[in-house]
Design a protein around this motif. Structure first.
Motif, PDB file in Angstrom:
ATOM      1  N   ALA A  88       4.602  10.071  -6.984  1.00  0.00           N
ATOM      2  CA  ALA A  88       5.664  10.360  -7.958  1.00  0.00           C
ATOM      3  C   ALA A  88       5.069  10.674  -9.328  1.00  0.00           C
ATOM      4  CB  ALA A  88       6.625   9.182  -8.055  1.00  0.00           C
ATOM      5  N   LEU A  89       4.027   9.950  -9.716  1.00  0.00           N
ATOM      6  CA  LEU A  89       3.370  10.238 -10.991  1.00  0.00           C
ATOM      7  C   LEU A  89       2.741  11.626 -10.979  1.00  0.00           C
ATOM      8  CD1 LEU A  89       1.586   6.890 -11.872  1.00  0.00           C
ATOM      9  CD2 LEU A  89       3.517   7.929 -13.034  1.00  0.00           C
ATOM     10  N   THR A  90       2.064  11.950  -9.906  1.00  0.00           N
ATOM     11  CA  THR A  90       1.440  13.265  -9.797  1.00  0.00           C
ATOM     12  C   THR A  90       2.493  14.366  -9.854  1.00  0.00           C
ATOM     13  OG1 THR A  90      -0.316  12.306  -8.455  1.00  0.00           O
ATOM     14  CG2 THR A  90      -0.060  14.702  -8.348  1.00  0.00           C
ATOM     15  N   HIS A  91       3.596  14.152  -9.172  1.00  0.00           N
ATOM     16  CA  HIS A  91       4.681  15.136  -9.174  1.00  0.00           C
ATOM     17  C   HIS A  91       5.257  15.301 -10.574  1.00  0.00           C
ATOM     18  CE1 HIS A  91       8.870  16.503  -8.206  1.00  0.00           C
ATOM     19  NE2 HIS A  91       8.141  17.402  -7.604  1.00  0.00           N
ATOM     20  N   ALA A  92       5.458  14.190 -11.283  1.00  0.00           N
ATOM     21  CA  ALA A  92       6.005  14.256 -12.641  1.00  0.00           C
ATOM     22  C   ALA A  92       5.069  15.015 -13.575  1.00  0.00           C
ATOM     23  CB  ALA A  92       6.257  12.850 -13.172  1.00  0.00           C
TER      24      ALA A  92
ATOM     25  N   THR B   8       0.833  -1.198   0.000  1.00  0.00           N
ATOM     26  CA  THR B   8       0.000   0.000   0.000  1.00  0.00           C
ATOM     27  C   THR B   8       0.869   1.249   0.000  1.00  0.00           C
ATOM     28  OG1 THR B   8      -1.688  -1.190   1.233  1.00  0.00           O
ATOM     29  CG2 THR B   8      -1.834   1.214   1.234  1.00  0.00           C
ATOM     30  N   GLU B   9       1.910   1.246   0.813  1.00  0.00           N
ATOM     31  CA  GLU B   9       2.823   2.393   0.860  1.00  0.00           C
ATOM     32  C   GLU B   9       3.544   2.565  -0.470  1.00  0.00           C
ATOM     33  OE1 GLU B   9       4.956   5.667   2.312  1.00  0.00           O
ATOM     34  OE2 GLU B   9       3.103   4.713   2.921  1.00  0.00           O
ATOM     35  N   LEU B  10       3.952   1.471  -1.085  1.00  0.00           N
ATOM     36  CA  LEU B  10       4.613   1.539  -2.382  1.00  0.00           C
ATOM     37  C   LEU B  10       3.687   2.141  -3.436  1.00  0.00           C
ATOM     38  CD1 LEU B  10       7.125   0.837  -4.072  1.00  0.00           C
ATOM     39  CD2 LEU B  10       6.050  -1.387  -4.516  1.00  0.00           C
ATOM     40  N   ARG B  11       2.430   1.724  -3.427  1.00  0.00           N
ATOM     41  CA  ARG B  11       1.451   2.275  -4.374  1.00  0.00           C
ATOM     42  C   ARG B  11       1.231   3.771  -4.141  1.00  0.00           C
ATOM     43  NH1 ARG B  11      -2.148  -1.443  -7.004  1.00  0.00           N
ATOM     44  NH2 ARG B  11      -1.571  -3.559  -6.467  1.00  0.00           N
TER      45      ARG B  11
END
Length: 94
Positions: free
Chosen positions: A56-60, A47-50
């Motif tokens: 990270a996707l949102t930041h990118a 869950t933490e990895l997801r």
């Protein structure tokens, strides 16, 4: 004072490119991290990895959009600046 949201892309082509990139990243995310089945146990580490992956996707996406908007602003403003600089340029004395 409330912060205003950034203005949407003024160029429809740039907006289309950004939307396609976002969609491609979401599809890739689903391939890399598929949703677990209803009866499948979910571990806290997973869950933490997801959560980190989604962050990270949102930041990118935010960085890509900010860079595109900054490039568009610089393209608009540097044109007149470059013209003024070129007009004020004098040949050095020989």
């Amino acid at each position: 004072m409330a912060r205003r949201c950034p203005q949407p892309f003024s160029d429809p082509a740039a907006q289309g490119v950004a939307e396609r990139q976002i969609q491609a990243m979401r599809e890739r995310s689903q391939l890399d991290y598929p949703e677990p089945a209803e009866d499948e146990p979910v571990f806290p580490e997973e869950t933490e990895l997801r959560r980190r992956h989604q962050a990270a996707l949102t930041h990118a996406v935010a960085l890509r959009r900010a860079r595109a908007e900054r490039a568009a602003r610089q393209h608009i403003t540097t044109g007149s600046y470059a013209e003024k600089r070129a007009a004020s340029y004098k040949e050095p004395a020989a």
